[in-house]
Structure formats: structure tokens, C-alpha cells
Scaffold this motif. Structure first.
Motif, PDB file in Angstrom:
ATOM      1  N   MET A 162       0.852  -1.194   0.000  1.00 29.40           N
ATOM      2  CA  MET A 162       0.000   0.000   0.000  1.00 29.40           C
ATOM      3  C   MET A 162       0.886   1.243   0.000  1.00 29.40           C
ATOM      4  O   MET A 162       1.772   1.374   0.845  1.00 29.40           O
ATOM      5  CB  MET A 162      -0.911  -0.012   1.240  1.00 29.40           C
ATOM      6  CG  MET A 162      -1.917   1.120   1.268  1.00 29.40           C
ATOM      7  SD  MET A 162      -3.019   1.064   2.704  1.00 29.40           S
ATOM      8  CE  MET A 162      -4.068  -0.320   2.280  1.00 29.40           C
ATOM      9  N   ASP A 163       0.659   2.154  -0.967  1.00 31.57           N
ATOM     10  CA  ASP A 163       1.516   3.335  -1.077  1.00 31.57           C
ATOM     11  C   ASP A 163       1.140   4.379  -0.019  1.00 31.57           C
ATOM     12  O   ASP A 163       0.162   4.241   0.720  1.00 31.57           O
ATOM     13  CB  ASP A 163       1.473   3.925  -2.477  1.00 31.57           C
ATOM     14  CG  ASP A 163       0.086   4.424  -2.881  1.00 31.57           C
ATOM     15  OD1 ASP A 163      -0.684   4.845  -1.993  1.00 31.57           O
ATOM     16  OD2 ASP A 163      -0.223   4.387  -4.079  1.00 31.57           O
ATOM     17  N   ALA A 164       1.937   5.451   0.026  1.00 33.21           N
ATOM     18  CA  ALA A 164       1.796   6.451   1.086  1.00 33.21           C
ATOM     19  C   ALA A 164       0.426   7.122   1.060  1.00 33.21           C
ATOM     20  O   ALA A 164      -0.182   7.366   2.111  1.00 33.21           O
ATOM     21  CB  ALA A 164       2.909   7.491   0.974  1.00 33.21           C
TER      22      ALA A 164
ATOM     23  N   LYS B 255      -2.458   5.926  -0.048  1.00 34.15           N
ATOM     24  CA  LYS B 255      -3.488   5.003   0.425  1.00 34.15           C
ATOM     25  C   LYS B 255      -3.420   4.842   1.943  1.00 34.15           C
ATOM     26  O   LYS B 255      -4.457   4.775   2.616  1.00 34.15           O
ATOM     27  CB  LYS B 255      -3.340   3.651  -0.257  1.00 34.15           C
ATOM     28  CG  LYS B 255      -3.731   3.663  -1.733  1.00 34.15           C
ATOM     29  CD  LYS B 255      -3.589   2.282  -2.367  1.00 34.15           C
ATOM     30  CE  LYS B 255      -4.017   2.301  -3.820  1.00 34.15           C
ATOM     31  NZ  LYS B 255      -3.838   0.965  -4.465  1.00 34.15           N
ATOM     32  N   LYS B 256      -2.217   4.755   2.476  1.00 35.17           N
ATOM     33  CA  LYS B 256      -2.062   4.646   3.929  1.00 35.17           C
ATOM     34  C   LYS B 256      -2.644   5.880   4.623  1.00 35.17           C
ATOM     35  O   LYS B 256      -3.354   5.771   5.625  1.00 35.17           O
ATOM     36  CB  LYS B 256      -0.580   4.490   4.298  1.00 35.17           C
ATOM     37  CG  LYS B 256       0.024   3.159   3.911  1.00 35.17           C
ATOM     38  CD  LYS B 256       1.502   3.136   4.262  1.00 35.17           C
ATOM     39  CE  LYS B 256       2.156   1.831   3.827  1.00 35.17           C
ATOM     40  NZ  LYS B 256       3.613   1.807   4.114  1.00 35.17           N
TER      41      LYS B 256
ATOM     42  N   TRP C 183      -5.709  13.174  -4.517  1.00 37.41           N
ATOM     43  CA  TRP C 183      -6.528  12.320  -5.381  1.00 37.41           C
ATOM     44  C   TRP C 183      -7.775  13.074  -5.827  1.00 37.41           C
ATOM     45  O   TRP C 183      -8.177  14.070  -5.205  1.00 37.41           O
ATOM     46  CB  TRP C 183      -6.968  11.067  -4.635  1.00 37.41           C
ATOM     47  CG  TRP C 183      -5.929  10.012  -4.476  1.00 37.41           C
ATOM     48  CD1 TRP C 183      -4.582  10.135  -4.662  1.00 37.41           C
ATOM     49  CD2 TRP C 183      -6.160   8.656  -4.061  1.00 37.41           C
ATOM     50  NE1 TRP C 183      -3.955   8.941  -4.389  1.00 37.41           N
ATOM     51  CE2 TRP C 183      -4.898   8.018  -4.032  1.00 37.41           C
ATOM     52  CE3 TRP C 183      -7.292   7.938  -3.729  1.00 37.41           C
ATOM     53  CZ2 TRP C 183      -4.750   6.680  -3.665  1.00 37.41           C
ATOM     54  CZ3 TRP C 183      -7.159   6.608  -3.362  1.00 37.41           C
ATOM     55  CH2 TRP C 183      -5.894   5.987  -3.341  1.00 37.41           C
TER      56      TRP C 183
END
Length: 345
Positions: free
Chosen positions: A1-3, A5-6, A32
């Protein structure tokens, strides 16, 4: 999970911003688009990684009471049957077997040793005016078993934010004697609507407002007032911690002297790895008064975290009651029977 998304996963658990386009606002925070945020949330639900989006209220401020309860049944088959009976009670919201995992030595740190500790733990909730009747009904429901009640004396922390790397320390409510909120019929209907599975749509609050026959501005203003007064904690999703890798959950308990309980509770609550933290009433059958929930990816890691917390806070004589089986997990239903039909995602 990328930054991104975290970060977004943490924000979604802390609560939606109370604005007309909450998902667009979250998107601006992480870089986003609104549609990307909506799709991320839908994917969490479709993969069963999170429970539905809904409101979290302070039960006391709505005139409700909830108490942690326990029963002891050492026989595994009878325990499962008993858990089914307890889970069938309408006022019970969570039911777990909390005992000791086979992967760990029972005589090691936090283990029960030869002690017989209560192993079926659950929460009973009802309106303040009906709680004693509900408690007696529960006793009759599970007779001849004795139900142990552990009311909270002090609440040091409530935090249910699961992040891929650690739990976030984002919420700490002091004990208070705030009065119950007197709600109109329309306000009660709004509470009923908010506690259901909310739709994942761009104009969430406009759709909710339409269903309770109010303007979006009125609903948002009401939610902001409730949040400022502590009635509404957040509107958020809840990550299923097992799906997120938090598979080894333990309720840690210690026996702490009265003159040290506040300092120990505050120190324990300061750790980001600690979720709930309470002082609870003691009983002759269970003398522990400081409770804290922790989660890691393995029982050995949970045990090591238990040891680290105890050493840092300076508490001894503790036990880990490990959640080895989940029989029921549901939220408290407020104002049951109101006319609003709950939304679907």
C-alpha cells in the motif's frame, strides 16, 4: 500500500469532514480526485477489508449505557453453545472468547498459568432507563451461569484507527458527567439513519438530508454541533483488523493501586499501539482494574508488546486475555423502531 493510500485509510477511520463533498475534501488532502477516493472506499467494502461507513456516537450522551461483561466456561463445546445464547440477546453487541492461544506457553508472560479466568467476554447495552431490566433479563437468559459486570470508572482512551504500520493515537476523551442530549423526533430519525450503512456517494449529506426532510445545510450544522458537544464522535469506516494484518488481539489487564491508576492509565493511553484504555470496577473473582486493547500480526508480537507496555508504564501482575474466537460484533442500535429506512452502500 503506497503512502497516499495509507494516509487516506487513516483519515477515513478518523472521520469524514463535515462538508458538502467530504470525499472530494479527503481527495484534496492526499492528492486524489473525488472519484478515486470513492472507488478506494468501494474497493475496501467489496474486498471485505472494512465495515460499512457509519456514525459513531457517545452512547452516554444519547441516554444509553453499555457495560463490559464476562462469564467463565472452560469446556470449549459448552462455551460455543453459551456464546450463541449470549449473542442472541438483543442488547449484546460484541461477543468474544478471550483465553490463551495454543502458540504461547500459558506460564509465560501475561499467561493465565493455573488460574481460571473468565473466558467469554461481551458488551451489554441498553437505554439508561431500561439497563437494569436488560441486565436481569441477561442473567435469566444464561442461568445458571453467573454474569460478571465490569462498568468503566475512568475512560483514558478510545481509538479504533488501524493503519498498516501502527495504530494512530487520534482520540482521547476525559471522563465527564455531561448531560444526555434531548433530541426531537427528527433528530432521532437522523441518528437512526446515520448509524446504518451509509451510501458511498459524492453528495452523502445532501442525500441524508433529503431522507429526513431537512436541508443539507441544516444537517451539516446539526452534525457540527453534535461533534463539538461530544455527542457525535465521527462518521467513519472501521477496518476489519484481521484483513489489515492485525490478527492477534488481546485485552490486557493489570491490578493497579488506586493512587497510581490515573497516572498509569494516562501513560498507557499515550502509546499509539494501545486502542481502548479504561479503569474498570473490580470483583472478588477478577481483581484487575486497568484494561487496554492491543493488536499485532502475531501472538508472539502481541506478547512482546504487552511486556514493553508493562515495563514502560511500571505495572506488574498483568494478564493477556487473547481474542481467539469472535462470535458477534455489531453496533448499538439507537432509537429502534423509528421510521427512517436505513441506507445501503
Amino acid at each position: 500500500m503506497d503512502a497516499a493510500k495509507k494516509q487516506l485509510l487513516g483519515l477515513l477511520q478518523r472521520g469524514l469532514p463535515l462538508v458538502a463533498r467530504p470525499f472530494a475534501e479527503l481527495g484534496r488532502t492526499v492528492g486524489w480526485t473525488e472519484e478515486q477516493v470513492l472507488q478506494f472506499v468501494r474497493d475496501l467494502f467489496s474486498s471485505d477489508a472494512a465495515r460499512p461507513l457509519s456514525a459513531v456516537f457517545d452512547a452516554r450522551r444519547l441516554g444509553y449505557r453499555s457495560v463490559l461483561c464476562a462469564i467463565n466456561e472452560p469446556n470449549p463445546e459448552r462455551l460455543a453453545q453459551l456464546a450463541g445464547r449470549v449473542a442472541a440477546h438483543s442488547g449484546v453487541t460484541h461477543v468474544y472468547e478471550r483465553s490463551w492461544p495454543t502458540e504461547l506457553d500459558p506460564h509465560s508472560s501475561g499467561g493465565p498459568g493455573a488460574a481460571m479466568l473468565p473466558n467469554l467476554w461481551f458488551v451489554l447495552a441498553a437505554s439508561q432507563t431500561k439497563f437494569e431490566a436488560a441486565a436481569q433479563e441477561l442473567r435469566d437468559f444464561v442461568a445458571p451461569y453467573a454474569v460478571l459486570f465490569f462498568p468503566a470508572r475512568k475512560r483514558f482512551k478510545i481509538d479504533v484507527v488501524f493503519e498498516p504500520e501502527q495504530l494512530a493515537n487520534g482520540e482521547n476523551f476525559p471522563d465527564d458527567d455531561s448531560p444526555c442530549e434531548e433530541l426531537s423526533v427528527i433528530q432521532q430519525e437522523l441518528v437512526c439513519l446515520l448509524q446504518g450503512a451509509l451510501p458511498v456517494v459524492p453528495d452523502l449529506f445532501a442525500q441524508l438530508a433529503q431522507r429526513v426532510r431537512l436541508s443539507e445545510q441544516t444537517v451539516l450544522a446539526q452534525l457540527c454541533r453534535w461533534q463539538a458537544a461530544g455527542v457525535l464522535r465521527r462518521i467513519a469506516l472501521a477496518v476489519r483488523h484481521r484483513s489489515g494484518g492485525f490478527k492477534a488481539t488481546a485485552m490486557c489487564v493489570w491490578s493497579v493501586a488506586a493512587e497510581r491508576i490515573i497516572a498509569a492509565g494516562r501513560a498507557l493511553a499515550a502509546f499509539p499501539e494501545v486502542e481502548h484504555c479504561y479503569e474498570r470496577a473490580t470483583l472478588p473473582a477478577f481483581r484487575y482494574n486497568l484494561f487496554a486493547m492491543i493488536h499485532t500480526s502475531s501472538w508472539l508480537q502481541t506478547q512482546r508488546l504487552f511486556e514493553r507496555l508493562a515495563g514502560a508504564v511500571g505495572v506488574t501482575d498483568g494478564r493477556m486475555l487473547c481474542s481467539v474466537r469472535e462470535f458477534k460484533k455489531s453496533g448499538l442500535t439507537y432509537f429502534a423502531g423509528k421510521s427512517v429506512v436505513q441506507g445501503k452502500r
